[in-house]
Scaffold this motif. Structure first.
Motif, PDB file in Angstrom:
ATOM      1  N   PRO A   1       0.823  -1.210   0.000  1.00  0.00           N
ATOM      2  CA  PRO A   1       0.000   0.000   0.000  1.00  0.00           C
ATOM      3  C   PRO A   1       0.855   1.257   0.000  1.00  0.00           C
ATOM      4  CG  PRO A   1       0.100  -0.918   2.190  1.00  0.00           C
ATOM      5  CD  PRO A   1       0.789  -1.904   1.291  1.00  0.00           C
ATOM      6  N   ALA A   2       0.264   2.362  -0.384  1.00  0.00           N
ATOM      7  CA  ALA A   2       0.936   3.653  -0.279  1.00  0.00           C
ATOM      8  C   ALA A   2       1.028   4.050   1.195  1.00  0.00           C
ATOM      9  CB  ALA A   2       0.175   4.713  -1.066  1.00  0.00           C
ATOM     10  N   ARG A   3       2.118   4.702   1.544  1.00  0.00           N
ATOM     11  CA  ARG A   3       2.363   5.044   2.945  1.00  0.00           C
ATOM     12  C   ARG A   3       1.234   5.904   3.535  1.00  0.00           C
ATOM     13  NH1 ARG A   3       6.915   5.879   6.537  1.00  0.00           N
ATOM     14  NH2 ARG A   3       6.461   7.581   7.984  1.00  0.00           N
ATOM     15  N   THR A   4       0.900   7.006   2.879  1.00  0.00           N
ATOM     16  CA  THR A   4      -0.111   7.906   3.443  1.00  0.00           C
ATOM     17  C   THR A   4      -1.451   7.218   3.561  1.00  0.00           C
ATOM     18  OG1 THR A   4       1.017   9.904   2.667  1.00  0.00           O
ATOM     19  CG2 THR A   4      -1.337  10.081   3.098  1.00  0.00           C
ATOM     20  N   ASP A   5      -1.818   6.417   2.579  1.00  0.00           N
ATOM     21  CA  ASP A   5      -3.076   5.700   2.640  1.00  0.00           C
ATOM     22  C   ASP A   5      -3.076   4.704   3.799  1.00  0.00           C
ATOM     23  OD1 ASP A   5      -5.709   5.082   1.629  1.00  0.00           O
ATOM     24  OD2 ASP A   5      -4.871   3.231   0.834  1.00  0.00           O
ATOM     25  N   ALA A   6      -1.936   4.061   4.059  1.00  0.00           N
ATOM     26  CA  ALA A   6      -1.841   3.137   5.186  1.00  0.00           C
ATOM     27  C   ALA A   6      -2.033   3.879   6.508  1.00  0.00           C
ATOM     28  CB  ALA A   6      -0.499   2.412   5.173  1.00  0.00           C
ATOM     29  N   LEU A   7      -1.439   5.056   6.636  1.00  0.00           N
ATOM     30  CA  LEU A   7      -1.589   5.843   7.860  1.00  0.00           C
ATOM     31  C   LEU A   7      -3.042   6.269   8.055  1.00  0.00           C
ATOM     32  CD1 LEU A   7       1.508   5.812   7.668  1.00  0.00           C
ATOM     33  CD2 LEU A   7       1.499   8.233   8.278  1.00  0.00           C
TER      34      LEU A   7
ATOM     35  N   THR B   1      -5.716   4.871   6.796  1.00  0.00           N
ATOM     36  CA  THR B   1      -6.560   3.703   7.026  1.00  0.00           C
ATOM     37  C   THR B   1      -6.408   3.207   8.458  1.00  0.00           C
ATOM     38  OG1 THR B   1      -6.342   3.105   4.694  1.00  0.00           O
ATOM     39  CG2 THR B   1      -7.146   1.395   6.179  1.00  0.00           C
ATOM     40  N   ALA B   2      -5.187   3.259   8.995  1.00  0.00           N
ATOM     41  CA  ALA B   2      -4.978   2.859  10.389  1.00  0.00           C
ATOM     42  C   ALA B   2      -5.731   3.771  11.340  1.00  0.00           C
ATOM     43  CB  ALA B   2      -3.486   2.868  10.710  1.00  0.00           C
ATOM     44  N   ALA B   3      -5.687   5.078  11.094  1.00  0.00           N
ATOM     45  CA  ALA B   3      -6.407   6.026  11.950  1.00  0.00           C
ATOM     46  C   ALA B   3      -7.909   5.757  11.898  1.00  0.00           C
ATOM     47  CB  ALA B   3      -6.103   7.453  11.519  1.00  0.00           C
ATOM     48  N   ARG B   4      -8.421   5.510  10.709  1.00  0.00           N
ATOM     49  CA  ARG B   4      -9.846   5.218  10.578  1.00  0.00           C
ATOM     50  C   ARG B   4     -10.199   3.899  11.261  1.00  0.00           C
ATOM     51  NH1 ARG B   4     -10.544   4.187   5.194  1.00  0.00           N
ATOM     52  NH2 ARG B   4     -12.767   3.858   5.622  1.00  0.00           N
ATOM     53  N   ALA B   5      -9.301   2.927  11.207  1.00  0.00           N
ATOM     54  CA  ALA B   5      -9.554   1.637  11.854  1.00  0.00           C
ATOM     55  C   ALA B   5      -9.730   1.808  13.359  1.00  0.00           C
ATOM     56  CB  ALA B   5      -8.424   0.666  11.548  1.00  0.00           C
TER      57      ALA B   5
ATOM     58  N   VAL C   1     -10.549  -2.570   7.779  1.00  0.00           N
ATOM     59  CA  VAL C   1     -10.865  -1.279   7.184  1.00  0.00           C
ATOM     60  C   VAL C   1      -9.996  -1.117   5.948  1.00  0.00           C
ATOM     61  CG1 VAL C   1     -10.888   1.226   7.537  1.00  0.00           C
ATOM     62  CG2 VAL C   1     -11.524  -0.311   9.406  1.00  0.00           C
ATOM     63  N   THR C   2     -10.589  -0.702   4.858  1.00  0.00           N
ATOM     64  CA  THR C   2      -9.863  -0.567   3.606  1.00  0.00           C
ATOM     65  C   THR C   2      -9.771   0.899   3.201  1.00  0.00           C
ATOM     66  OG1 THR C   2     -11.874  -0.882   2.303  1.00  0.00           O
ATOM     67  CG2 THR C   2     -10.589  -2.835   2.816  1.00  0.00           C
ATOM     68  N   GLY C   3      -8.656   1.233   2.578  1.00  0.00           N
ATOM     69  CA  GLY C   3      -8.464   2.550   2.007  1.00  0.00           C
ATOM     70  C   GLY C   3      -8.390   2.437   0.496  1.00  0.00           C
TER      71      GLY C   3
ATOM     72  N   ALA D   1      -4.733   0.407   0.879  1.00  0.00           N
ATOM     73  CA  ALA D   1      -4.354  -0.235   2.138  1.00  0.00           C
ATOM     74  C   ALA D   1      -5.497  -1.043   2.728  1.00  0.00           C
ATOM     75  CB  ALA D   1      -3.896   0.814   3.145  1.00  0.00           C
ATOM     76  N   GLU D   2      -5.126  -2.097   3.441  1.00  0.00           N
ATOM     77  CA  GLU D   2      -6.050  -2.869   4.260  1.00  0.00           C
ATOM     78  C   GLU D   2      -5.436  -2.989   5.647  1.00  0.00           C
ATOM     79  OE1 GLU D   2      -8.181  -6.407   2.475  1.00  0.00           O
ATOM     80  OE2 GLU D   2      -6.559  -6.138   1.011  1.00  0.00           O
ATOM     81  N   VAL D   3      -6.195  -2.617   6.651  1.00  0.00           N
ATOM     82  CA  VAL D   3      -5.750  -2.700   8.034  1.00  0.00           C
ATOM     83  C   VAL D   3      -6.826  -3.416   8.827  1.00  0.00           C
ATOM     84  CG1 VAL D   3      -5.138  -1.416  10.123  1.00  0.00           C
ATOM     85  CG2 VAL D   3      -4.373  -0.591   7.881  1.00  0.00           C
ATOM     86  N   ARG D   4      -6.416  -4.427   9.576  1.00  0.00           N
ATOM     87  CA  ARG D   4      -7.364  -5.108  10.460  1.00  0.00           C
ATOM     88  C   ARG D   4      -7.017  -4.754  11.900  1.00  0.00           C
ATOM     89  NH1 ARG D   4     -11.438  -8.571   9.915  1.00  0.00           N
ATOM     90  NH2 ARG D   4     -11.963 -10.017  11.610  1.00  0.00           N
TER      91      ARG D   4
END
Length: 242
Positions: A42-48, A50-54, A105-107, A110-113
């Motif tokens: 994933p792209a770095r900013t999108d991962a960040l 997505t993590a915040a939203r998770a 949660v998906t961006g 990015a995908e973050v669980r």
């Protein structure tokens, strides 16, 4: 990447940086796993983001509230330091992690669980064996300007953090903003699917941001950066000008 937080708050606050009962409470951690496939990271900013939203999705989920199945663990976690640990997974590891109780949660890429909090020494085996290191990510293009009407989590421009560390810090910032919002403001944010941006603050604006009265995260210094470092300012429109 493991991370703790101490928000910048008045001395009377239970979240003051000085030792307080939160340090004496049993310590829990919020596990987060980011999917990083070899061929399509994933792209770095999108991962960040997505993590915040998770983190926000977990905080607001009905299972985390009242008599929900995760509510007791969430209360225990929030009664202590709100530690977060970000690990990475791919392939079969990701599939096994996805089978555990939690929320994905998906961006854009990015995908973050995110999983219910666990004791520091009580990780599920499927998560305990995942790697903390190796979460270095890049942005294929420079992120654009954030939406001025939406929340922005500003990162300290003076600190170099791995993506995993920055994901945990962004999660802290989102959580501090959530705590400070009114029920009406929380509902509006949730109905907007927790829209937010994560950006590195302009160097010339960082000092003003940290003294603006907005929630500020100070890291406990377990990894990567010095204890007490200001890492994130949570700039939610509903908290501006307080």
């Amino acid at each position: 990447m493991s991370s703790d937080e101490t928000p910048v708050t008045p001395a009377s606050s239970p979240f003051h940086q000085e030792p307080n009962p939160r340090d004496e409470a049993p310590q829990y951690v919020l596990p987060m796993v980011v999917r990083i496939e070899k061929t399509e990271p994933p792209a770095r900013t999108d991962a960040l983001e997505t993590a915040a939203r998770a983190v926000l999705v977990m905080l607001s989920d009905e299972r985390s509230l009242g008599d929900g199945e995760w509510a007791a663990a969430m209360r225990d976690w929030q009664d202590a330091r709100i530690r977060k640990v970000v690990r990475r997974a791919r392939g079969a590891e990701w599939r096994k992690a996805s089978a555990l109780p939690g929320i994905t949660v998906t961006g854009k890429s990015a995908e973050v669980r995110v999983f219910p909090p666990v004791p520091l020494d009580g990780w599920p085996k499927e998560l305990a064996k995942l790697q903390v290191s190796g979460t270095d990510l890049d942005d294929p293009a420079e992120p654009g300007a954030p939406d001025p009407l939406a929340p922005v989590l500003w990162l300290n421009p003076e600190l170099a953090m791995s993506a995993g560390k920055a994901m945990a810090q962004a999660g802290h910032g989102a959580q501090l903003a959530w705590w400070d919002l009114s029920p009406v403001q929380r509902t509006a944010w949730r109905e907007a699917d927790f829209a937010l941006s994560v950006r590195v603050a302009p160097r010339g604006e960082w000092a003003a941001l940290t003294s603006s009265g907005l929630p500020v995260v100070r890291d406990a210094g377990f990894t990567e950066i010095a204890p007490g470092s200001c890492t994130v300012v949570a700039d939610h429109p509903g908290l501006r000008g307080r």
